[in-house]
Design an enzyme around this catalytic site. Structure first.
Site, PDB file in Angstrom:
ATOM      1  N   CYS A 131      -7.381  -1.130   1.452  1.00 25.58           N
ATOM      2  CA  CYS A 131      -6.505  -0.926   2.355  1.00 25.58           C
ATOM      3  C   CYS A 131      -7.199  -1.735   3.462  1.00 25.58           C
ATOM      4  O   CYS A 131      -7.856  -0.923   4.575  1.00 25.58           O
ATOM      5  CB  CYS A 131      -5.432  -0.333   2.400  1.00 25.58           C
ATOM      6  SG  CYS A 131      -3.600  -0.943   3.658  1.00 25.58           S
ATOM      7  N   CYS A 172      -9.080  -5.311  -9.583  1.00 21.21           N
ATOM      8  CA  CYS A 172      -8.439  -3.684 -10.375  1.00 21.21           C
ATOM      9  C   CYS A 172      -8.175  -3.134  -9.842  1.00 21.21           C
ATOM     10  O   CYS A 172      -8.898  -1.997  -9.197  1.00 21.21           O
ATOM     11  CB  CYS A 172      -9.827  -3.806 -11.432  1.00 21.21           C
ATOM     12  SG  CYS A 172      -8.945  -3.014 -13.153  1.00 21.21           S
ATOM     13  N   CYS A 229       1.129  -1.291   0.150  1.00 20.49           N
ATOM     14  CA  CYS A 229       0.040   0.087   0.258  1.00 20.49           C
ATOM     15  C   CYS A 229       0.853   1.375   0.104  1.00 20.49           C
ATOM     16  O   CYS A 229       2.053   0.801   1.554  1.00 20.49           O
ATOM     17  CB  CYS A 229      -1.040   0.325   0.736  1.00 20.49           C
ATOM     18  SG  CYS A 229      -2.182   1.863   1.332  1.00 20.49           S
ATOM     19  N   CYS A 240       0.186   2.936   3.514  1.00 21.64           N
ATOM     20  CA  CYS A 240       1.558   2.834   5.037  1.00 21.64           C
ATOM     21  C   CYS A 240       1.920   1.917   4.614  1.00 21.64           C
ATOM     22  O   CYS A 240       2.283   1.371   5.957  1.00 21.64           O
ATOM     23  CB  CYS A 240      -0.555   2.088   6.054  1.00 21.64           C
ATOM     24  SG  CYS A 240      -1.004  -0.123   4.919  1.00 21.64           S
ATOM     25  N   CYS A 282      -5.193   0.358   6.579  1.00 21.32           N
ATOM     26  CA  CYS A 282      -5.367   2.509   6.276  1.00 21.32           C
ATOM     27  C   CYS A 282      -6.453   2.812   5.595  1.00 21.32           C
ATOM     28  O   CYS A 282      -6.864   3.988   5.316  1.00 21.32           O
ATOM     29  CB  CYS A 282      -4.042   2.874   6.211  1.00 21.32           C
ATOM     30  SG  CYS A 282      -3.737   2.459   3.899  1.00 21.32           S
TER      31      CYS A 282
HETATM   32 FE    FE Z   1      -2.998   0.777   3.321  1.00 17.73          FE
END
Ligand code: FE
Length: 133
Positions: free
Chosen positions: A98, A121, A49, A52, A101
């Site tokens: 995610c 996607c 991510c 984070c 976060c």
């Molecule tokens: Fe994240």
């Protein structure tokens, strides 16, 4: 293992991210297809991510969907991401976030390849590839 949630203020995210990363991950934006950093990438590694650092996808599950966005048939582990119904723009889609976060990553569809039949996607701008030798 359950992951600890990360909460930051809008101002903090704005500060840490580029305008494009912010628009996509924190404001549920979408990058134009075929423009992102990773849609054609075949490099081995882990996609984290961008907000984070949470591990999201492995290159082994990446495939070319022809859509112009990085596409994966599964997340690195079930708890890495979270999904939510998204009925915006007069469509019924499933948003992918995610799990740590709450960054908006993209959407998941049921037209992916075996073995899962799923297509995650994802916007390149939401990802950071950590290459593996
Ligand atoms: Fe994240």
């Amino acid at each position: 293992m359950r992951k600890r949630k990360l909460n930051k203020s809008d101002a903090e995210w704005r500060d840490r991210l580029t305008p494009e990363q912010y628009r996509i991950t924190r404001q549920k934006g979408t990058e134009r297809p075929f423009t992102g950093a990773y849609h054609e990438t075949k490099e081995k590694g882990v996609y984290r991510c961008v907000c984070c650092g949470n591990e999201l996808f492995e290159s082994e599950a990446k495939y070319d969907s022809g859509t112009g966005w990085p596409s994966f048939w599964q997340p690195i582990e079930r708890d890495a991401v979270r999904t939510e119904p998204d009925n915006s723009l007069f469509m019924h889609r499933t948003e992918v976030l995610c799990a740590v976060c709450e960054a908006h990553l993209g959407h998941v569809f049921d037209d992916g390849p075996p073995p899962t039949g799923q297509r995650y996607c994802v916007n390149s701008a939401a990802l950071k590839l950590e290459p593996r030798e």
